[in-house]
Design a protein around this motif. Structure first.
Motif: not given
Length: 430
Positions: A296-315
């Protein structure tokens, strides 16, 4: 006889030589307008820094949780009692459930296949200790000798109690790293005695430091695994009691270590079925499967990384738009230069290459500064917030590649626009 270079090598050398003037010209233009170049890079710098720092936070949190789950043992299955000392709540639960009992432990041990080692646990918190604890009073874990292997305890000194001492309820104990410093400071505790309420226990070992679970880790009870005293189960059950003992379960935990061929999920289902039947559906226990938490932690990690990269990519997107705007403005400033280059024989591809190189150079320099800034931000966050942050090579490579790609993509349109200018009109442009 003269040596002739292969045609492929000649083409590669010639191709590289075509890029050298554009690289030199692009660098000159960046240095000629230093302030404008810096302002153009700001979006890229902050975008790359955001990607690096956010991924470093995620990597730090992931490493901490992964280490904690691995410490619990991916081949272990743990049952935790959900106890309460509030009388009315206790009475309500006791009408339908006897709580976690030794009978539960025996039935689980008989019905679950693949058990290598197991132990019940009885937890006790003394009201006073001698020597007096310098901080929080340590908890006492009454367990069997198999707990050492199940929990993967490392001993810094002395030994763990054996099955004979456990069966005889011998008053011996092993101190956790935190309990040792709380009670004895820097002195050697081996052979010394600890008084827990009214009972004396002889110290025979000191365990190494362990990671402690935090309340923000879903599915795990919060507990300091260093401020613990380990004692034989029978000794804790028979020798220690306080005013809350009558509202406690017979035992408050069960640890099972299963072999490599056992399906952890299936074993957990069997345990839940056994406890569901004996507790009549009361939610006074929880079954923890570290292997499931790890997945479950690995699944959450992948989702977290995708969201963080998406937010940072706006910059990064904002930075790319800034690059395109500056490049379009640069075309207007250098219209006559473009016309002259075309008039003396420059092809459209030469003009495109010139402006694409400048756009990529802005992204390259901005991305480099962004990586340095992101690393500094991650260190600052770790220092101010006390979080664990890890800057990985993957995050640096990802941020850098994205920055270069943004410069390439947003530099193409201005470059094509410049290449399509009519040479005659460009020379006459004022």
């Amino acid at each position: 006889m003269a040596l002739v270079a292969p045609a492929g090598d000649v083409r590669r050398v010639y191709g590289f030589q075509q890029w050298v003037p554009d690289l030199r010209l692009g660098l000159q233009n960046l240095l000629l307008h230093r302030l404008r170049s810096l302002l153009t890079m700001l979006g890229m710098i902050f975008g790359v820094a955001a990607v690096v720092s956010m991924l470093s936070i995620g990597a730090g949190a992931r490493q901490k949780v992964m280490a904690l789950i691995e410490q619990m043992g991916v081949r272990n299955l743990i049952v935790e009692a959900n106890e309460t000392t509030e009388w009315q709540a206790h009475q309500k639960v006791r009408k339908i459930s006897p709580g976690l009992t030794f009978q539960d432990y025996r039935v689980i041990s008989d019905d679950v296949d693949g058990i290598v080692a197991s132990t019940p646990r009885k937890r006790f918190v003394p009201t006073k200790t001698i020597p007096k604890s310098q901080q929080d009073v340590p908890s006492v874990y009454g367990v069997r000798s198999a707990y050492k292997e199940i929990a993967g305890l490392r001993l810094l000194a002395g030994r763990f109690f054996d099955a004979v001492e456990e069966s005889r309820a011998e008053p011996v104990c092993v101190l956790g790293a935190g309990a040792r410093s709380n009670l004895f400071g820097a002195s050697d505790p081996i052979g010394q005695y600890v008084k827990l309420d009214e009972q004396w226990f002889r110290v025979i070992g000191v365990a190494g430091p362990q990671l402690s679970t935090q309340p923000e880790v879903a599915g795990l009870p919060s507990q300091d695994l260093n401020n613990v005293i380990y004692a034989p189960l029978n000794a804790v059950v028979l020798r220690l009691e306080n005013t809350y003992s009558y509202v406690r379960d017979d035992i408050d935990g069960i640890y099972l270590n299963l072999n490599e061929t056992t399906d952890m999920s299936l074993a957990a289902q069997v345990v839940r079925a056994i406890l569901g039947s004996s507790h009549h559906g009361a939610a006074d226990y929880s079954v923890i499967v570290p292997a499931e938490l790890l997945a479950e932690q690995k699944r959450t990690e992948r989702l977290f990384n995708a969201v963080m990269v998406a937010i940072a990519s706006i910059s990064l997107l904002v930075g790319g738009i800034g690059i395109m705007n500056i490049m379009l403005a640069s075309i207007l400033e250098r219209t006559r230069e473009i016309g002259l280059r075309r008039a003396v024989g420059a092809r459209q591809s030469d003009v495109v290459r010139q402006f694409v190189v400048e756009g990529v150079m802005i992204s390259f320099v901005g991305g480099s500064f962004g990586i340095v800034f992101g690393f500094a931000m991650s260190r600052l966050i770790a220092w101010l917030a006390g979080w664990s942050t890890i800057v990985t090579a993957t995050s640096i490579l990802l941020a850098f590649l994205v920055s270069i790609t943004v410069g390439l993509v947003f530099g193409i349109y201005p470059a094509v626009k410049a290449a399509r200018l009519d040479p005659v009109e460009a020379i006459r442009y004022e």
